[in-house]
Design a protein around this motif. Structure first.
Motif, mmCIF file in Angstrom:
data_model
loop_
_atom_site.group_PDB
_atom_site.id
_atom_site.type_symbol
_atom_site.label_atom_id
_atom_site.label_comp_id
_atom_site.label_asym_id
_atom_site.label_seq_id
_atom_site.Cartn_x
_atom_site.Cartn_y
_atom_site.Cartn_z
ATOM 1 N N THR A 2 69.505 19.320 29.637
ATOM 2 C CA THR A 2 68.062 18.849 31.141
ATOM 3 C C THR A 2 67.467 20.300 31.130
ATOM 4 O OG1 THR A 2 69.593 20.744 32.628
ATOM 5 C CG2 THR A 2 70.504 18.087 32.717
ATOM 6 N N LEU A 3 66.254 20.172 31.582
ATOM 7 C CA LEU A 3 65.457 21.726 31.489
ATOM 8 C C LEU A 3 66.173 22.351 32.294
ATOM 9 C CD1 LEU A 3 61.934 19.298 33.422
ATOM 10 C CD2 LEU A 3 63.010 20.453 30.813
ATOM 11 N N ASP A 4 67.064 22.075 33.387
ATOM 12 C CA ASP A 4 67.911 23.310 34.176
ATOM 13 C C ASP A 4 68.046 24.673 33.073
ATOM 14 O OD1 ASP A 4 67.170 23.333 36.905
ATOM 15 O OD2 ASP A 4 68.482 21.365 36.996
ATOM 16 N N ASP A 5 69.577 23.251 32.261
ATOM 17 C CA ASP A 5 69.943 24.362 31.144
ATOM 18 C C ASP A 5 69.242 25.174 30.558
ATOM 19 O OD1 ASP A 5 72.465 22.856 32.117
ATOM 20 O OD2 ASP A 5 72.289 20.888 30.437
ATOM 21 N N LEU A 6 68.174 24.400 30.070
ATOM 22 C CA LEU A 6 67.324 25.252 29.195
ATOM 23 C C LEU A 6 66.686 26.526 29.596
ATOM 24 C CD1 LEU A 6 65.610 25.404 26.264
ATOM 25 C CD2 LEU A 6 64.018 23.478 27.001
ATOM 26 N N ALA A 7 66.041 26.421 31.239
ATOM 27 C CA ALA A 7 65.773 27.489 31.452
ATOM 28 C C ALA A 7 66.864 28.397 31.796
ATOM 29 C CB ALA A 7 65.350 26.736 33.043
ATOM 30 N N ALA A 62 58.239 17.877 23.782
ATOM 31 C CA ALA A 62 59.241 18.616 23.988
ATOM 32 C C ALA A 62 59.642 20.316 23.969
ATOM 33 C CB ALA A 62 60.952 18.209 23.083
ATOM 34 N N LEU A 65 57.351 21.618 26.868
ATOM 35 C CA LEU A 65 58.359 22.139 28.087
ATOM 36 C C LEU A 65 58.849 23.719 27.754
ATOM 37 C CD1 LEU A 65 60.167 18.224 28.351
ATOM 38 C CD2 LEU A 65 58.033 19.679 30.304
ATOM 39 N N PHE A 66 59.621 23.339 26.311
ATOM 40 C CA PHE A 66 60.176 24.985 26.075
ATOM 41 C C PHE A 66 59.348 26.187 26.612
ATOM 42 C CE2 PHE A 66 60.378 27.771 22.882
ATOM 43 C CZ PHE A 66 61.743 28.528 23.125
ATOM 44 N N LEU A 69 58.570 26.132 30.288
ATOM 45 C CA LEU A 69 59.450 27.496 31.158
ATOM 46 C C LEU A 69 59.780 28.762 30.022
ATOM 47 C CD1 LEU A 69 62.251 24.710 30.261
ATOM 48 C CD2 LEU A 69 61.850 25.164 32.708
ATOM 49 N N LEU A 79 62.000 27.609 37.738
ATOM 50 C CA LEU A 79 61.716 26.687 37.763
ATOM 51 C C LEU A 79 62.619 25.532 38.944
ATOM 52 C CD1 LEU A 79 61.362 23.939 36.167
ATOM 53 C CD2 LEU A 79 64.044 23.178 35.065
ATOM 54 N N MET A 83 60.494 23.262 40.768
ATOM 55 C CA MET A 83 60.140 22.249 41.371
ATOM 56 C C MET A 83 60.449 21.677 43.036
ATOM 57 S SD MET A 83 61.401 20.518 38.875
ATOM 58 C CE MET A 83 61.855 18.392 38.753
#
Length: 104
Positions: A2-7, A62, A65-66, A69, A79, A83
């Protein structure tokens, strides 16, 4: 992922060795470089969108988004804050929201 994981992964790279982590290398170069890289990736995504290559657009999205962040991390913008801003805008017409911003 998820974006949370990536952040969270990006945040964990803040103190990493720039010789061993692309993210740490970008962050070590500062917000200006992070913003530049985000811009490059955004342009590449635009090009693929115009071309209509779905697979390449997916890859570039992708990357966008990376790098978004990473840029946010470089300026200590969470993030969750982004949100929350999206949630605040929910239910408001995009035209109304944009008009309100132009008055500021």
């Amino acid at each position: 992922m998820t974006l949370d994981d990536l952040a969270r992964t990006i945040a964990a790279r803040v103190g990493a060795d720039p010789e061993e982590s692309w993210t740490a290398r970008l962050l070590a170069k500062g917000p200006g470089k992070c913003a530049e890289k985000f811009g490059e990736e955004a342009v590449e995504a635009i090009i693929e969108a115009v071309k209509g290559d779905r697979e390449r657009l997916t890859g570039e999205a992708a990357d966008v988004l990376f790098h978004l962040l990473v840029m946010l991390q470089s300026r200590n913008v969470a993030l969750d804050d982004v949100m929350a801003e999206l949630a605040r805008r929910q239910g408001t017409s995009g035209l109304t929201e944009k008009a309100a911003r132009s008055k500021d």
